[in-house]
Design an enzyme around this catalytic site. Structure first.
Site, mmCIF file in Angstrom:
data_model
loop_
_atom_site.group_PDB
_atom_site.id
_atom_site.type_symbol
_atom_site.label_atom_id
_atom_site.label_comp_id
_atom_site.label_asym_id
_atom_site.label_seq_id
_atom_site.Cartn_x
_atom_site.Cartn_y
_atom_site.Cartn_z
ATOM 1 N N LYS A 5 0.837 -1.202 0.000
ATOM 2 C CA LYS A 5 0.000 0.000 0.000
ATOM 3 C C LYS A 5 0.875 1.256 0.000
ATOM 4 O O LYS A 5 1.906 1.300 0.684
ATOM 5 C CB LYS A 5 -0.893 -0.031 1.246
ATOM 6 N N SER A 53 -9.654 1.823 3.439
ATOM 7 C CA SER A 53 -8.774 2.563 2.557
ATOM 8 C C SER A 53 -7.790 1.689 1.788
ATOM 9 O O SER A 53 -7.217 2.144 0.801
ATOM 10 C CB SER A 53 -7.998 3.601 3.357
ATOM 11 N N SER A 92 -9.610 -0.653 7.634
ATOM 12 C CA SER A 92 -9.148 -0.459 6.255
ATOM 13 C C SER A 92 -8.486 -1.653 5.595
ATOM 14 O O SER A 92 -8.186 -1.602 4.400
ATOM 15 C CB SER A 92 -8.187 0.728 6.185
#
Lengths: 96, 484
Positions: free
Chosen positions: B79, B154, B178
């Site tokens: 990420k 997210s 997330s």
């Protein structure tokens, strides 16, 4: 909780964020709605309940006070938008 | 021969160790897949193809001898809020456009040391603030099961990349759900470890008392392999746990006989989609069939979790994000004097959701409001933790839906921040209490995946992974793949 436009401007200034005038009203309405929602917490009795700042159970973790060379000066400065003589360069903070 | 991009991590590991495939072949297969499906999915912000092939060659050249880690030679994605030395890291924000970290996050360093092959950096909501990936300043990511729908967030890029078979595993991060929420919405498995189990050094901070890095993959067995590589104490993160790291794969016995599984009634209340409830309840019954004992429990402060979170997380964010001022990194916008430069840079390069949260947090911490908001939220956080402590005197693990609905349509919630916040209603509690949480795929509703969540005791990832893995031995939801 209904915020005023002046409240929004004040908080934006505390946060050092420029907000365009045309966005202030929408932001005021959204922030007021969020504050109304979190006001749910006011109905709880929290008298005598200790706050939880973090859950690790650790406190005052320190490292030994030794210089390390993990980042060189050049590496630390590599992403700076403006630099001069091995330093970050910014506009003057004080007037002449 | 199976197409290599369909292999799980465990399958890749076995094939690599048996000499049936090389890391270069495996890496080429995933790079080819990325090339083919990225136009539809948009999971990657940066693809590091050259680096990946270099690392794959290196892994192949070290084949004799045992692998350096379970991920040796296995492709992987990270990420974009996690720092990667010499590889752009933007946190999905314009304010870090062009930022190239001069150092690796500890998890990145551990993956490199373990011989993992980095395919690239994956998309996310800006500074990990969001539940749909629509807050990325670059572009939204699409759900591989239905590209009209969001992948969740997210860590939406981390989840979509796995679900689209662009990588066999990825790292995401959690502050309020997330990793688990997008894993559930994309039909894969995702773990939020106990707070402090994985070092946060080099993770771009959002809310430091809640943030935690976690793995995403198809199977729980794969999550155990990844966690083994990234977990452990780190002197560079003062909040990381010094407790020894157990052998996670060894915990996967497949046996849940006698395990007490708590079913909290507050997680099956108003707001939960009826069909999602049906799917999740059916899944929980499967555990009973295998000898687990289901126990009706109550977590009475559940309804206060989202309001508590939306004070604590923005308050910590407003402080953490003060560092983005256009002085040390990122672009700097022109202005008349230092303060105007800073205010323009922050005002124009942060996106709307990040600005909203900084404003809420600044307000909650400002003079006169601290006790009413921030301190009170920290006190309620204690009450939420006590709910779990009480529950864990009766049960070993808790089972709930991961999210109240299936993946929503793009644009459906973008104008209503509060509606978006409520999609984390079942996940945010584990972050507040610091507990580990796991989402596994457990069925479909309207042809979209549904996630089953397990919450465990502090540092009890072994039990959590054991129950998730046992569920996957009884079901094949984790073997379903989207048609792309």
């Amino acid at each position: 909780m209904t915020l005023s436009i002046d409240d929004v401007k004040h908080v934006a200034r505390l946060a050092r964020m420029h907000m365009p005038d045309e966005e202030l009203e929408q932001l005021r309405a959204q922030l007021s709605a969020i504050l109304d929602y979190v006001a749910l917490l006011q109905e709880l009795d929290v008298e005598g309940v200790p706050p939880t700042f973090q859950i690790s159970g650790l406190s005052s973790v320190t490292r030994s006070d030794e210089v390390n060379t993990r980042l060189s000066r050049d590496e630390a400065l590599r992403n700076a938008p403006d630099k001069y003589a091995g330093m970050f360069r910014v506009r003057a903070v004080f007037d002449e | 021969m199976t197409e290599l991009h369909t292999l799980t991590i465990a399958e890749s590991r076995a094939a690599l160790d048996a000499g049936e495939i090389t890391s270069v072949e495996l890496t080429e297969a995933f790079l080819k897949r990325i090339h083919a499906v990225e136009p539809q999915i948009k999971a990657f912000l940066t693809v590091t193809g050259e680096l990946a092939l270099e690392q794959a060659h290196a892994a192949d050249s070290q084949r004799n001898g045992s692998p350096r880690s379970p991920l040796h030679g296995v492709p992987f994605a990270i990420k974009d809020v996690i720092c990667t030395r010499d590889i752009p890291t933007t946190a999905g924000s314009r304010i870090l456009e062009g930022f190239v970290p001069p150092y690796d996050a500890t998890v990145t360093a551990r993956l490199r040391a373990g011989g993992a092959v980095l395919l690239g950096k994956v998309n996310c909501d800006e500074f990990a603030m969001g539940s749909s990936n629509e807050n990325s300043a670059y572009f939204p990511t699409y759900n591989p099961w239905d590209t009209d729908r969001v992948p969740g967030g997210s860590s939406g890029g981390s989840a979509a990349a796995v679900a689209a078979l662009e990588t066999p595993g990825s790292l995401g991060t959690e502050t309020g759900g997330s990793v688990r929420q997008p894993s559930g919405l994309c039909g894969i498995s995702g773990l939020k470890p106990t707070y402090g189990r994985v070092s946060r050094y080099g993770l771009i901070a959002f809310a430091s008392s809640l943030d935690q890095i976690g793995p995403l993959a198809w199977t729980v067995a794969d999550l155990a392999l990844i966690l083994q590589v990234i977990a452990g104490h780190d002197p560079l993160d003062g909040t990381s746990s010094a407790q020894p790291v157990p052998d996670y794969s060894a915990a996967l016995t497949g046996d849940v006989r006698g395990l007490r599984v708590g079913v909290p009634r507050e997680y099956f209340a108003e707001g939960l989609d009826a069909d999602v409830e049906r799917v999740v309840r059916t899944a929980i019954e499967t555990l009973r069939d295998q000898g687990a004992e289901l126990v009706d429990i109550s977590l009475p402060h559940t309804r206060y979790a989202i309001p508590t979170y939306y004070i604590i997380a923005p308050a910590e964010a407003s402080s953490n994000l003060a560092r983005f001022d256009g002085v040390r990194y990122g672009p700097r916008l022109p202005g008349d004097g230092l303060w105007e430069q800073i205010e323009r840079t922050r005002g124009e390069l942060f996106g709307p959701e990040v600005r909203r949260r900084i404003m809420i947090g600044t307000y909650a911490l400002s003079a006169g409001y601290y006790d009413a908001y921030y301190r009170r939220a920290q006190q309620v956080r204690t009450l939420i933790s006590r709910d779990f402590e009480q529950a864990f005197t009766q049960v070993d693990v808790i089972a709930t839906p991961t999210s109240p609905t299936i993946a929503f349509l793009l644009g459906q919630k973008t104008d209503d921040p509060l509606a978006m916040y409520l999609s984390d209603v079942y996940t945010v509690t584990a972050n507040l209490a610091g507990l580990p949480g796991l989402s596994v795929p457990c069925g479909f509703s309207q042809q979209m995946p549904v996630g089953l969540q397990f919450i465990g005791k502090l540092l009890d990832e072994p039990t959590l992974l054991r129950v998730g893995d046992a569920y996957q031995r009884m079901t094949d939801w984790h073997k379903q793949r989207p048609k792309l």
